[in-house]
Design an enzyme around this catalytic site. Structure first.
Site: not given
Ligand code: B3K
Ligand code: ZN
Length: 883
Positions: A272, A275, A308, A311
């Protein structure tokens, strides 16, 4: 022997780091999207570093430059040069605006880096992947993580073909254009590096939920997928919400945009991608339903969704100065995910799972020709450094530091880290400095951990002095040399320990030199080559339980007797160390079988497990882990010259000993009891009972194969969900039982339209041990559903064969190597990242027995000699073959 090709690119070195000569303050991107041709206009507002006198140089790979203007004046051909992936522009000043227009061809992009098409031309959608250096495949830009810019992105496309248009940041308007086209704009208020850029466009369905952050921001959480699988996004959406709450509660971190989009794709090079505001996921880590997802995969979805999401702070708000600092975001984020998963599920089971992965993937990496430090000092292709060392060992380093600071101290340090570095591109030093200064502790000795490759060996030797009632533990450390690092320095190794009496009870600890008693557990830090630790008032020779909870990522060498290990396996209340004692004991038993040196270890292992199996003291999931000996890859690490076929056989013999000791009838009875409790629920107890049931079935197959295959076959037929179905199929297929053919045919027909389930059909066959594997793989390649173009499918068949089926891949005749090298060449022409990743399966080649070793070397050398390999695969093979 010089293995490196002549044309190998010059390596990038950490020591050569220079701050960017040109930065971009804001960037406006406009995309006219199409499958065959997409045009990108980029307006870059430039800032020049007055201290550096450098021309403007931008990265750009494979771009067709259509127009270029500086400060709104089109440039003459003589005023810029585009060669060797660099665009150099004359006449730019501080404050200049550079505008470029380029053309991309998404449908031709098989490398899945930059802008590409996922799925078919008719039904698929467009998406991007930029980390690490994919943005330069989209437009000209200083494509490095320390250039942080404010992004405004406008997408334009045909409304029927691309009804959904998404980019990172907050939505900032949308509307209609002529000719059935429409547009949508997104603005990200947070400056961010180019690797976090993302867009998605196509026919997607959504699942959404309102969320309010702890600091009262209303956020729309939206999962997107192709319409036929949107029903399988509920679990991921729940997991996302849990992750957001946990980060608020544990780290005080809130989400910072109005929307959080997550998109699933079946065509993705990795798990994954984080973004900003638009996470993109390999469908394997987003979609889940009981019919097609196993328990392990459910945990994988939860973990990757959390990773993710985390992040957003550890990676996006605070990013990396350069790619050498990759572990700054990855090691830290893996650690954050591991803590989250431990809180959501069982902490000891999570620790066992993580350490097993560390040993299987990272210790083996550290012991082979690809060994590199957590912070490497040079690379040729950065995508080759998204490794178990950077991720998993990196996480272990954060864990050691967190342990050193304690819960509150670590939180204080993390607050300081985020506060000091928010909106910055930081380094590992910045991290250690923030954590250390918030606690008045100098953490710089941990830098050696980041700089040295190789797994330290921790030697432990205990002496009991009955007259003085003292126990002296001598700890020493040694890290074997790795390529380019012949001499290693000592690193700080925290050793959490306890002492056990012969009756299995923990002793009170009085560590010499410390004022108070330490209770039953203490942490000592070995920070030099050798050190003694003296325990007073010890009234009997104790059994030490060392590195509890795996307090440091080292290999422990301790002259335990089988009896001492059996005592820990039976009594240690630290679930991890209990498992660890069992693994060590199983390894001793394995060695004894290999060398024919008696039955003491085998008896001790089987005896202790048989008592635990018939008792009630251990929870079902832990029991399953205890009953599973170390895997073939980990066992291979113990051999000086490994013969994978023999390791496979010996491991089976070991399991047969255990199964006989447990007894066919008790195994059968246990199976019946567990089978009667079968549900489809996901709670811990149901998962635990499925896990134990699979393990019992596998053991039963060792002593009563006929009966086990019958049970497996009916388990397959009646399974309420994928965990039980796949477990049964696995037993039948790996044993090549007569019932396997029907079950495989049934599975194939049932999941014909379910890509993720079908991957498992390929995987399970790629695991058939020994000689028959290769023929099966070759036959499966002509299956109409097999394609090298889809990374998940290529990994399912070829990756599993080469990396998870040692006895199949490492055939003595070398045919596995020759075949695999041919496929790597084909794959490399399509997708270099995937080819390079799969090629790491050769990593253990130097420790194979001589015949296989030479065959593996030849296959790799032959491949490298082609001279037309990508930088990715070329670097891996070059390193693999270096002296
Ligand atoms: N940061 C991405 C990995 C990108 C890999 C580029 N080859 C996923 C992650 O670690 O969260
Ligand atoms: Zn990550």
């Amino acid at each position: 022997m010089s293995a490196r090709p002549e044309n190998a690119p010059v390596p990038t070195r950490l020591d050569d780091y220079r701050a960017p000569a040109w930065r971009v303050d804001t960037v406006e991107l406009t995309f006219d999207l199409g499958i065959d041709s997409t045009e990108v206009v980029a307006r870059l507002h430039l800032q020049r570093d007055p201290a550096q006198d450098q021309p403007l140089r931008l990265d750009g790979e494979g771009l067709e430059l259509l127009a270029i203007a500086l400060d709104d004046h089109p440039l003459d051909a003589g005023a810029y040069r585009y060669a060797e992936n660099v665009l150099e522009v004359d006449g730019a000043r501080d404050g200049s605006v550079l505008e470029t227009r380029v053309r991309l061809k998404p449908a031709e992009n098989t490398a899945l880096e930059g802008l590409y098409l996922s799925g078919s031309r008719e039904a698929g959608f467009l998406l991007t992947q930029c980390e690490a250096e994919g943005f330069r495949h989209i437009t000209f830009f200083p494509d490095r993580p320390d250039v942080l810019a404010k992004f405004t992105v406008t997408l334009r496309a045909d409304r029927t073909r691309f009804p959904v248009l998404l980019a990172g940041g907050n939505p900032d308007g949308a509307g209609e254009l002529d000719d059935g086209r429409h547009w949508a704009r997104f603005v990200d208020p947070h400056p961010r590096p180019s690797y976090l850029f993302a867009l998605v466009a196509g026919r997607l369905e959504k699942l959404e939920r309102d969320y309010v952050t702890a600091d009262k921001r209303a956020v729309k959480l939206v999962m997107w997928s192709e319409p036929n699988v949107i029903d399988r996004c509920h679990y991921a959406l729940d997991a996302l919400e849990r992750s957001m709450r946990w980060d608020e509660q544990t780290y005080g971190r809130n989400y910072d945009l109005d929307v959080f989009h997550v998109v699933a794709t079946h065509d993705f090079n990795m798990g994954a991608m984080e973004n900003k505001g638009l996470n993109i996921f390999n469908a394997k880590y987003l979609l889940a339903d009981p019919d097609s997802t196993t328990d392990d995969e459910y945990r994988g979805v939860e973990a990757v969704v959390a990773h993710e999401y985390f992040h957003n702070w550890s990676g996006n708000r605070v990013t990396c100065r350069d790619w050498f600092q990759l572990s700054l975001k990855e090691g830290l984020t893996v650690f954050r995910e591991q803590s989250f998963s431990a809180d959501m599920n069982s902490a000891p089971l999570k620790r066992i799972e993580d350490v097993a992965l560390l040993r299987r993937a990272q210790f083996t990496e550290d012991a082979g020709p690809l060994a590199h430090p957590v912070r490497p000092s040079e690379y040729r292709e950065i995508n080759n450094f998204y490794t178990a060392t950077v991720y998993e060992k990196g996480s272990e380093l954060v864990r050691m530091i967190a342990g050193r600071l304690g819960r509150e101290g670590f939180r204080r340090g993390m607050d300081r880290y985020f506060e000091r570095n928010d909106g910055r591109a930081a380094t590992i030093e910045d991290f250690l400095d923030a954590l250390g200064s918030a606690n008045d502790i100098d953490l710089s000795p941990y830098l050696a951990w980041y700089a040295q490759a190789g797994t330290p060996r921790l030697k432990a030797h205990g002496r009991y002095d009955s007259s003085r009632r003292e126990y002296t533990l001598t700890l020493s450390q040694h890290t074997p040399p790795t390529h380019g690092q012949p001499h290693k320095q000592p690193v700080p190794i925290p050793v959490k320990l306890a002492l056990f009496g012969q009756d299995g009870r923990m002793l009170a600890l009085h560590l010499d030199g410390r004022a108070a008693s330490q209770g039953n557990e203490a942490v000592v830090i070995l920070d030099r080559a050798e050190q003694d630790f003296v325990f007073r008032d010890v009234d009997q020779p104790p059994v030490p339980s060392l590195l509890r909870g795996f307090s440091a990522p080292v290999i422990l060498e301790c002259d335990y007797t089988p009896k001492a290990l059996a005592l820990l396996l039976t009594h240690d209340p630290d679930g991890f160390n209990r498992w660890e004692a069992g693994q060590q004991l199983a390894a001793l038993a394995f060695d004894a079988l290999r060398d024919g040196t008696g039955n003491a270890a085998v008896d001790a292992w089987c005896g202790a497990l048989s008592a635990l199996f018939s008792g009630e003291s251990v929870d079902a999931a832990l029991l399953a882990d205890l009953l599973t000996p170390p895997g073939e890859l980990v066992l291979a690490d113990r051999q000086l010259e490994a013969d994978p076929s023999r390791i496979h056989e010996l491991r089976r013999v070991l399991q047969q000993h255990l199964a006989r000791r447990l007894g066919a009838e008790p195994l059968y009875q246990r199976y019946r009891t567990l089978a009667a409790q079968t549900t489809i629920d996901l709670d811990a107890a149901s998962q635990a009972s499925r896990r134990l049931k699979r393990c019992v079935l596998e053991l039963l197959a060792m002593v009563d194969p006929e009966r086990a295959y019958m049970l497996a076959s009916s388990q397959y037929d009646q399974a309420p969900g994928m965990t039980d179905r796949l477990a049964a199929l696995g037993v039948l297929v790996r044993a090549q039982a007569p019932q396997a053919t029907t079950a495989l045919a049934h599975f194939r027909a049932r999941y014909d339209d379910n890509a993720l389930a079908l991957d498992k059909w390929f995987m399970v066959q790629a695991q058939i041990p020994g000689e028959p594997a290769l023929e099966r793989i070759k036959a499966l390649e002509s299956d109409p559903k097999f394609t090298l173009k889809n990374p998940n499918r290529a990994r399912a068949l070829l990756g599993v064969f080469a990396s998870a089926n040692p006895s199949g891949f490492h055939r003595a005749d070398g045919a596995g190597y020759v075949f695999f090298a041919e496929r790597l060449a084909q794959l490399d022409a399509l997708n270099p990242q995937i080819a390079a990743r799969l090629a790491t399966a050769f990593n253990g080649w130097k420790r194979l027995e001589p015949v296989r070793r030479e065959a593996a070397r030849l296959a790799m050398a032959h491949l490298l000699a082609r001279g037309d390999l990508s930088r990715n695969l070329g670097e891996i093979l070059g390193n693999m073959l270096q002296d």
